[in-house]
Write an enzyme that holds these catalytic residues in place. Structure first.
Site, PDB file in Angstrom:
ATOM      1  N   ASP A 102       0.847  -1.226   0.047  1.00 15.81           N
ATOM      2  CA  ASP A 102      -0.039   0.062  -0.002  1.00 15.81           C
ATOM      3  C   ASP A 102       0.965   1.349   0.145  1.00 15.81           C
ATOM      4  O   ASP A 102       1.565   1.471   0.844  1.00 15.81           O
ATOM      5  CB  ASP A 102      -1.008   0.019   1.393  1.00 15.81           C
ATOM      6  CG  ASP A 102      -1.732   1.329   1.535  1.00 15.81           C
ATOM      7  OD1 ASP A 102      -1.769   1.966   0.421  1.00 15.81           O
ATOM      8  OD2 ASP A 102      -2.152   1.521   2.561  1.00 15.81           O
ATOM      9  N   ASN A 115      -0.178   4.443  -0.099  1.00 23.20           N
ATOM     10  CA  ASN A 115      -0.972   5.896   0.314  1.00 23.20           C
ATOM     11  C   ASN A 115      -1.746   5.533   1.523  1.00 23.20           C
ATOM     12  O   ASN A 115      -2.390   6.642   2.065  1.00 23.20           O
ATOM     13  CB  ASN A 115      -1.811   6.263  -0.815  1.00 23.20           C
ATOM     14  CG  ASN A 115      -3.014   5.389  -1.088  1.00 23.20           C
ATOM     15  OD1 ASN A 115      -2.962   4.215  -0.546  1.00 23.20           O
ATOM     16  ND2 ASN A 115      -4.008   5.898  -1.755  1.00 23.20           N
ATOM     17  N   ASP A 168      -4.115   3.669   2.682  1.00 24.86           N
ATOM     18  CA  ASP A 168      -5.689   3.488   2.867  1.00 24.86           C
ATOM     19  C   ASP A 168      -5.951   2.284   3.244  1.00 24.86           C
ATOM     20  O   ASP A 168      -6.942   1.654   3.152  1.00 24.86           O
ATOM     21  CB  ASP A 168      -6.143   3.991   1.675  1.00 24.86           C
ATOM     22  CG  ASP A 168      -5.951   3.300   0.301  1.00 24.86           C
ATOM     23  OD1 ASP A 168      -5.140   2.207   0.607  1.00 24.86           O
ATOM     24  OD2 ASP A 168      -6.354   3.418  -0.594  1.00 24.86           O
ATOM     25  N   ASP A 203      -1.945  -1.442  -3.964  1.00 24.92           N
ATOM     26  CA  ASP A 203      -2.044  -0.507  -5.177  1.00 24.92           C
ATOM     27  C   ASP A 203      -0.832  -0.724  -6.248  1.00 24.92           C
ATOM     28  O   ASP A 203       0.185  -1.156  -5.974  1.00 24.92           O
ATOM     29  CB  ASP A 203      -2.246   0.963  -4.778  1.00 24.92           C
ATOM     30  CG  ASP A 203      -1.436   1.583  -3.695  1.00 24.92           C
ATOM     31  OD1 ASP A 203      -0.404   1.427  -3.979  1.00 24.92           O
ATOM     32  OD2 ASP A 203      -1.803   1.801  -2.693  1.00 24.92           O
ATOM     33  N   ASP A 238     -10.188 -15.767 -16.711  1.00 20.34           N
ATOM     34  CA  ASP A 238     -10.932 -16.194 -15.680  1.00 20.34           C
ATOM     35  C   ASP A 238     -11.754 -17.203 -16.108  1.00 20.34           C
ATOM     36  O   ASP A 238     -12.730 -16.830 -16.976  1.00 20.34           O
ATOM     37  CB  ASP A 238     -11.448 -15.206 -14.826  1.00 20.34           C
ATOM     38  CG  ASP A 238     -11.971 -15.251 -13.465  1.00 20.34           C
ATOM     39  OD1 ASP A 238     -11.243 -15.763 -12.622  1.00 20.34           O
ATOM     40  OD2 ASP A 238     -13.360 -14.796 -13.566  1.00 20.34           O
ATOM     41  N   HIS A 255      -4.607 -17.125  -5.331  1.00 22.98           N
ATOM     42  CA  HIS A 255      -5.546 -16.281  -4.529  1.00 22.98           C
ATOM     43  C   HIS A 255      -7.015 -17.168  -4.188  1.00 22.98           C
ATOM     44  O   HIS A 255      -7.593 -16.761  -3.387  1.00 22.98           O
ATOM     45  CB  HIS A 255      -5.741 -15.143  -5.060  1.00 22.98           C
ATOM     46  CG  HIS A 255      -6.606 -15.401  -6.570  1.00 22.98           C
ATOM     47  ND1 HIS A 255      -6.174 -15.967  -7.680  1.00 22.98           N
ATOM     48  CD2 HIS A 255      -7.872 -15.002  -6.869  1.00 22.98           C
ATOM     49  CE1 HIS A 255      -6.907 -16.157  -8.549  1.00 22.98           C
ATOM     50  NE2 HIS A 255      -8.074 -15.611  -8.346  1.00 22.98           N
TER      51      HIS A 255
HETATM   52  O1  TEU Z   1     -12.158 -18.708  -9.731  1.00 18.09           O
HETATM   53  C1  TEU Z   1     -13.085 -19.624 -10.085  1.00 18.09           C
HETATM   54  C2  TEU Z   1     -13.180 -20.669  -9.084  1.00 18.09           C
HETATM   55  O2  TEU Z   1     -12.101 -20.914  -8.677  1.00 18.09           O
HETATM   56  C3  TEU Z   1     -14.244 -21.486  -8.746  1.00 18.09           C
HETATM   57  O3  TEU Z   1     -15.296 -21.036  -8.610  1.00 18.09           O
HETATM   58  C4  TEU Z   1     -14.101 -22.750  -9.221  1.00 18.09           C
HETATM   59  O4  TEU Z   1     -14.984 -22.695 -10.724  1.00 18.09           O
HETATM   60  C5  TEU Z   1     -14.529 -23.839  -8.482  1.00 18.09           C
HETATM   61  O5  TEU Z   1     -13.874 -23.676  -7.280  1.00 18.09           O
HETATM   62  C6  TEU Z   1     -13.967 -25.244  -9.017  1.00 18.09           C
HETATM   63  O6  TEU Z   1     -14.096 -26.112  -8.100  1.00 18.09           O
HETATM   64  C7  TEU Z   1     -12.307 -17.457 -10.782  1.00 18.09           C
HETATM   65  C8  TEU Z   1     -11.329 -16.610  -9.798  1.00 18.09           C
HETATM   66  O7  TEU Z   1     -10.225 -17.208  -9.737  1.00 18.09           O
HETATM   67  C9  TEU Z   1     -11.942 -16.185  -8.416  1.00 18.09           C
HETATM   68  O8  TEU Z   1     -11.030 -15.469  -7.561  1.00 18.09           O
HETATM   69  C10 TEU Z   1     -13.139 -15.416  -8.692  1.00 18.09           C
HETATM   70  O9  TEU Z   1     -13.954 -15.296  -7.534  1.00 18.09           O
HETATM   71  C11 TEU Z   1     -14.275 -16.246  -9.621  1.00 18.09           C
HETATM   72  O10 TEU Z   1     -13.463 -16.927 -10.768  1.00 18.09           O
HETATM   73  C12 TEU Z   1     -14.952 -15.294 -10.201  1.00 18.09           C
HETATM   74  O11 TEU Z   1     -14.646 -14.523 -11.029  1.00 18.09           O
HETATM   75 CA    CA Z   2      -3.505   2.241  -1.229  1.00 17.02          CA
END
Ligand code: TEU
Ligand code: CA
Length: 554
Positions: A24, A26, A28, A32, A203, A332
């Site tokens: 971060d 700034n 908050d 970023d 995604d 993530h």
């Molecule tokens: O993730 C999709 C995802 O990981 C799950 O919904 C997956 O389809 C399921 O667990 C399979 O067992 C992606 C992104 O990586 C995630 O962070 C988002 O929240 C999601 O899509 C929606 O965009």
């Molecule tokens: Ca920030």
């Protein structure tokens, strides 16, 4: 080695940054773009080739940026387009490529397209989304990942219709049947490529083609919505069109997030002769050890090491001749690598995280390495639901509560696999909030930051951080670890993962002890003749110490 098959993205180590939690600038409490700019020299020092950033686009943040309201603008909290340009230039100056996240299975409900679409049934944007007219009755059941009632249809009063949302109610699914929508997507992709980015992670791209006209789910898919969603009839047609219209015109890399991909169908996405995408990543590993995938409940027995090995073996075999694989042990959406696959106790945290790093960087396939794993960061294991920020955890908690389910069991499972475990702020030093922010962090900092942090690990030659750097260098110096073919040994061994990599006249044997006790492997080579090259202990004497990783030349 066949020179024509060499590609920069096959040789790459991709370092994934969750921008909200990196740095971060700034105060908050939210990471970023300027924070990333400040830390470019750190990223460079790792030796990684590519950075993948989770979504940085304008978003109301119902799902931390996976709900995009403007695909060409930067999220307010993250900065401006000028910051972005500076970030990209700073990466390119340092020889690092940048990959962004393309989220086009759905948009935000606050995107202008959806704001228009919901106004009237004859709005020009209506067909950018999927609707079900209420006079046709209740739509057939579709499962939503993030809905409080797990229902993927939401009634929208202004037009007396339901809209489809596989994820949250604020993430309506885009309608790829509509050529105008597809054209918009290709224009967005072009916009970012023309700015100079080096690729996209896509995604849930396996979900873009829907099963119109939404009949009842065939019985064989009951309980397996993910598989069904990933088998839409037009998915390959769309990807081939995207490839033709835009991807093929640039020197970029593409990787599908591939829920629902299997060794039987993945080559349809990534085989060179298909002209779709370069790579995909599967969910077989991350799904291990669950007793209920939809509710994210873990089985008390934990995960099975033999199954783990078999999954890696079969995915490796799948790409032996065609296509190209990926390897990862966390991102993530998953917990911390060392907490899930290693041992994060004080005694074994460092050694086991180095073992896992050795594993990732000696497998065949492009490596996706999640930020913080190089420090051996661990799960935070929240006790209270109030500490979680992730919509998935919060809404599953509501769902299970409303069904009168076992919330204690759910909370215990979340300590193991809840997504916020991998999203806690990056640990830079031992000052307040780990040096991540001067304000109040958006998600709690893991209390172990006082010892697990960059500053401390920089000073220690044997830290997981320095091991990661050395391992990357070692891999780069040994193309056998990139292009060499793999062979697996002693697959029934309950402690050791053993495999060779072979290219031209070089052959390496990799031995990894996944347990906290000494172990040996039955590989059929004369190990006394083998030369110890690299690993997380000083030497190898024929038996593996707890969590020992050893790379030997045969
Ligand atoms: O993730 C999709 C995802 O990981 C799950 O919904 C997956 O389809 C399921 O667990 C399979 O067992 C992606 C992104 O990586 C995630 O962070 C988002 O929240 C999601 O899509 C929606 O965009
Ligand atoms: Ca920030």
């Amino acid at each position: 080695m066949n020179e024509s098959q060499r590609k920069w993205w096959k040789e790459a180590v991709v370092y994934q940054i969750y921008p909200r939690s990196f740095k971060d600038s700034n105060g908050d409490g939210i990471g970023d773009l300027r924070g990333i700019i400040e830390k470019l020299d750190y990223i460079k020092s790792l030796g990684v080739d590519v950075v993948w950033l989770n979504p940085i686009f304008a978003s109301p943040n119902d799902d931390n940026g996976y709900d995009i309201s403007d695909y060409r603008a930067i999220m307010d909290e993250f900065g401006t387009i000028a910051d972005f340009d500076e970030l990209l230039a700073g990466m390119h100056e340092r020889g690092i490529k940048l990959v962004l996240d393309l989220v086009v299975n759905h948009s935000s409900d606050e995107h202008r397209w959806f704001q228009e679409a919901r106004k009237s049934r004859d709005n020009p944007y209506r067909d950018y989304y999927h609707w079900w007219a209420a006079e046709d009755g209740t739509p057939p059941k579709r499962w939503s990942f993030f809905d409080e009632e797990a229902n993927a249809w939401r009634y929208d009063a202004p037009t007396d219709s339901y809209y489809l949302h596989y994820f949250s109610v604020k993430q309506p699914d885009l309608n790829w049947e509509n050529p105008k929508l597809r054209e918009e997507v290709y224009e967005i992709v072009k916009f970012w490529f023309d700015k100079g980015i080096d690729g996209f992670r896509m995604d849930v791209i396996t979900f873009i083609s829907k099963d119109l006209p939404f009949k009842d789910l065939p019985a064989k898919y009951n309980g397996n919505f993910v598989q069904y969603y990933a088998e839409g009839p037009r998915r390959h047609e769309y990807l081939q069109e995207m490839n033709r219209e835009v991807l093929s015109k640039y020197d970029i890399m593409t990787v599908a997030e591939g829920p629902g991909t299997t060794v039987e169908n993945v080559l349809d996405y990534v085989s060179e002769d298909r002209h779709e995408l370069n790579m995909s990543y599967h969910f077989d590993i991350s799904n291990l050890g669950h007793k209920d995938l939809a509710k994210k409940l873990m089985s008390p027995e934990g995960w099975d090491f033999l199954e783990f090995k078999e999954i890696f073996r079969k995915w490796d075999a799948c790409f032996a001749e065609k296509g190209w694989g990926t390897v990862y042990l966390g991102n993530h959406d998953f917990p911390r690598m060392v907490s899930r696959w290693g041992n994060d106790s004080e005694e074994f945290r460092e050694i086991s995280s180095k073992m896992l790093t050795t594993f990732l960087l000696t497998m065949r396939g492009t490596v996706y390495y999640y930020f913080g794993d190089e420090l051996g960061m661990t799960n935070i294991r929240f006790d209270k639901i109030e500490d979680y920020r992730d919509i998935m955890t919060i809404n599953l908690h509501k769902l299970i509560a409303s069904e009168g389910g076992d919330l204690d069991e759910f909370m215990e499972s979340q300590k193991l696999i809840g997504r916020d475990n991998g999203r806690t702020p990056f640990q830079w030093n031992d000052s307040e909030n780990a040096g991540f922010t001067s304000g109040a962090p958006w998600l709690k900092v893991n209390p172990n930051y006082q010892t697990v942090n960059v500053a401390a690990e920089e000073k220690n030659e044997n830290s997981p951080l320095n091991y990661f750097r050395k391992m990357i260098r070692f891999r780069r110096e040994n193309p056998v670890l990139i292009y060499g073919k793999s062979e697996f040994f002693d697959l029934q061994n309950k402690r050791v993962f053993a495999y060779t990599r072979e290219l031209d006249d070089k052959k390496f044997l990799i031995l990894l002890n996944f347990t906290d006790r000494a172990a040996t492997a039955n590989v059929g080579f004369d190990l006394a003749e083998a030369r110890y090259l690299f690993g997380n202990y000083d030497n190898f004497d024929g038996a593996l110490k707890p969590y020992q990783a050893a790379i030997l030349e045969l």
